[in-house]
Enzyme design. Structure first.
Site, PDB file in Angstrom:
ATOM      1  N   GLU A   1      39.412  36.597  35.324  1.00 23.99           N
ATOM      2  CA  GLU A   1      39.036  37.978  35.332  1.00 23.99           C
ATOM      3  C   GLU A   1      40.342  38.583  35.086  1.00 23.99           C
ATOM      4  O   GLU A   1      40.361  40.115  35.471  1.00 23.99           O
ATOM      5  CB  GLU A   1      38.297  38.772  36.657  1.00 23.99           C
ATOM      6  CG  GLU A   1      37.458  37.257  36.874  1.00 23.99           C
ATOM      7  CD  GLU A   1      36.393  38.139  38.322  1.00 23.99           C
ATOM      8  OE1 GLU A   1      37.317  38.552  39.322  1.00 23.99           O
ATOM      9  OE2 GLU A   1      35.766  36.978  38.522  1.00 23.99           O
TER      10      GLU A   1
ATOM     11  N   GLU B   1      31.919  31.176  38.017  1.00 32.03           N
ATOM     12  CA  GLU B   1      31.928  31.771  38.683  1.00 32.03           C
ATOM     13  C   GLU B   1      30.291  32.110  38.977  1.00 32.03           C
ATOM     14  O   GLU B   1      30.275  32.960  38.214  1.00 32.03           O
ATOM     15  CB  GLU B   1      32.841  32.791  39.586  1.00 32.03           C
ATOM     16  CG  GLU B   1      34.355  32.382  40.058  1.00 32.03           C
ATOM     17  CD  GLU B   1      34.796  33.513  40.424  1.00 32.03           C
ATOM     18  OE1 GLU B   1      34.500  34.249  40.848  1.00 32.03           O
ATOM     19  OE2 GLU B   1      36.218  33.666  39.975  1.00 32.03           O
TER      20      GLU B   1
HETATM   21  O1  IFM Z   1      35.895  37.146  44.997  1.00 30.01           O
HETATM   22  C1  IFM Z   1      35.470  37.393  44.098  1.00 30.01           C
HETATM   23  C2  IFM Z   1      36.807  37.173  42.811  1.00 30.01           C
HETATM   24  O2  IFM Z   1      38.447  36.887  43.848  1.00 30.01           O
HETATM   25  C3  IFM Z   1      36.254  37.263  41.683  1.00 30.01           C
HETATM   26  N1  IFM Z   1      36.017  37.157  41.620  1.00 30.01           N
HETATM   27  C4  IFM Z   1      34.691  37.716  42.136  1.00 30.01           C
HETATM   28  C5  IFM Z   1      34.545  37.723  43.410  1.00 30.01           C
HETATM   29  C6  IFM Z   1      33.599  38.399  44.211  1.00 30.01           C
HETATM   30  O3  IFM Z   1      33.559  38.973  44.063  1.00 30.01           O
END
Ligand code: IFM
Length: 440
Positions: free
Chosen positions: A166, A350
């Site tokens: 990210e 994710e």
């Molecule tokens: O917890 C985070 C993760 O570290 C990165 N992506 C989003 C998740 C939820 O906010």
């Protein structure tokens, strides 16, 4: 209900994801300080005043945690390495830190789990942060050294390697919006970080390829940006937001250049000669990771660029206040393939939801519904011909949700932070039933 496993291609990878700072416990094992340790030590930055020094104590409890991944029937485990554990000052190797990841990867292999490594998930060594961190061009070479060191030690057993998690969060959320470490609100710092994070990725991929590393990718987050109303001003605000969040990184990575709507504000603050880096940034990749959680509504804001303000949305929300909109995942997967990535394999690296602490800790039927709806969204993209290779739930465990502290709970497994007891939730059992081929 989760859709049956048989709805997905036979080699589709199901996994669970975590990151180092959120679970390991940063205060042990010879690790240096990261800028998340120092950010969290500064009053007012973290909602509950907490930090990641102990977190889920995964540093000591990792065998039990990997058992939970295996016992749910997952194929893979997505994890990150803490830079400050591997190189406490950001440069010098800490054998004790590297030994931990060596054991962890062995533990995955022993349990039949495919290791999906992310080289960096936000815990920048504080010593590098003091030198300007992502604002400093030198970060690219330092980061490549980290990736190569990880590859040299772990690469023989890794199924896949992502450079960064990210970059929007690393750069924009952390240097313009001030929400994450280092907590800056500065357009110049943010613009430099927006470029250097990509330069670091490209430099690392080139260095990794030279070492013979295979199956390399990067993990980007995407959020649907819709206009809050039908005015031209709101439509423009949503376009600018989309350019900064959803286009800046993928366009550069695919050799399509930075989006004009974002360059309007960021361009004047980019480091001199940035155009010369664009070819290095656009290294060929083996896959792209897609993180998707929500959509947001935008309206025009008076004053300074980017003239963007968020408006409340009408959809049901998670504990984070994030709207639940599964079709956005289908939209991003198809849009990416159509506009940017072509035939490049995609992974949903994710997707997940937070529920409050204090609700019945293991009866998380809402989460089962959320996961089922998003898996059906992936299935819709597959049906449209998008090459999606896997889905990773965020997160295996309840953990440290950064500036929100320990309040939000994203886990398939409940963690009692006092006793460190792990208790699988209904969602974990639902995955287990689905992955075993039964009804979930
Ligand atoms: O917890 C985070 C993760 O570290 C990165 N992506 C989003 C998740 C939820 O906010």
């Amino acid at each position: 209900m989760l859709p049956p496993r048989s709805d997905f291609p036979a080699d589709f990878v199901f996994g669970a994801a975590t990151s180092a700072y959120q679970i390991e416990g940063s205060g042990a094992g010879g690790a240096g300080l990261s800028h998340w340790d120092t950010f969290a030590a500064t009053p007012g930055n973290i909602a509950d005043g907490s930090d990641g020094r102990v977190a889920c104590d995964h540093l000591n409890r990792w065998p039990e945690d990997l058992d939970l991944v295996r016992d749910a029937g997952f194929d893979a485990y997505r994890f990150s390495a803490s830079w400050a554990r591997v190189m406490p000052d950001g440069v010098t190797l800490n054998p004790q830190g590297m030994d931990f990841y060596d054991r962890l990867v062995d533990g995955m292999v022993e349990r039949g789990l495919k290791p999906f490594l992310t080289c960096h998930h936000w815990d920048l060594p504080a010593d590098l942060a003091a030198l300007g961190g992502w604002q400093n061009r030198d970060i690219a070479a330092r980061f490549a050294d980290l990736c190569v060191a990880l590859h040299d030690r772990l690469g023989d057993r890794l199924a896949s390697t992502a450079t960064l998690n990210e970059p929007w969060c690393i750069a924009w959320l952390s240097h313009f919006l001030g929400h994450h470490a280092p907590g800056l609100r500065d357009i110049r710092a943010a613009s430099r970080a927006m470029h250097h994070v990509l330069l670091a990725h490209g430099t690392a991929v080139q260095a990794l390829r030279a070492e013979g590393a295979a199956n390399l990718g990067i993990v980007l987050n995407f959020e649907t940006a819709h206009p809050a109303d039908d005015t031209p001003e709101a439509r423009h605000a949503a376009e600018v937001q989309d350019a900064i969040y959803n286009q800046w990184f993928i366009r550069a990575l695919m050799g399509q250049g930075y989006p004009q709507a974002a360059l309007e504000g960021i361009g004047p603050h980019l480091p001199a000669g940035w155009q010369d880096d664009m070819a290095l940034i656009a290294q060929p990749l083996d896959w792209l990771g897609v993180n998707y959680y929500t959509r947001r509504l935008y309206t025009a804001a008076p004053g300074l660029w980017p003239h963007v303000a968020e408006a409340p949305g009408p959809l049901p929300k998670t504990q984070m206040g994030w709207e639940i909109r599964p079709e956005g995942l289908t939209e991003f997967l198809t849009r990416l393939a159509r506009d940017h990535t072509g035939a490049l394999p995609l992974y949903v690296t994710e997707n997940g939801m937070a529920l409050e602490a204090g609700q019945d800790v293991t009866a998380d039927a809402r989460r089962v519904q959320f996961i089922g709806d998003h898996l059906r969204a992936v299935r819709a993209a597959l049906a449209q011909g998008v090459d999606v290779r896997g889905f990773f739930y965020w997160s295996l465990l309840d953990n440290y949700e950064w500036a929100f502290g320990y309040g939000p709970r994203f886990g398939l497994v409940h963690v009692d932070y006092d006793s460190q007891t792990r208790t699988p939730k209904q969602s974990w059992h639902a995955f287990r039933a689905m992955l075993a081929g039964g009804d979930a």
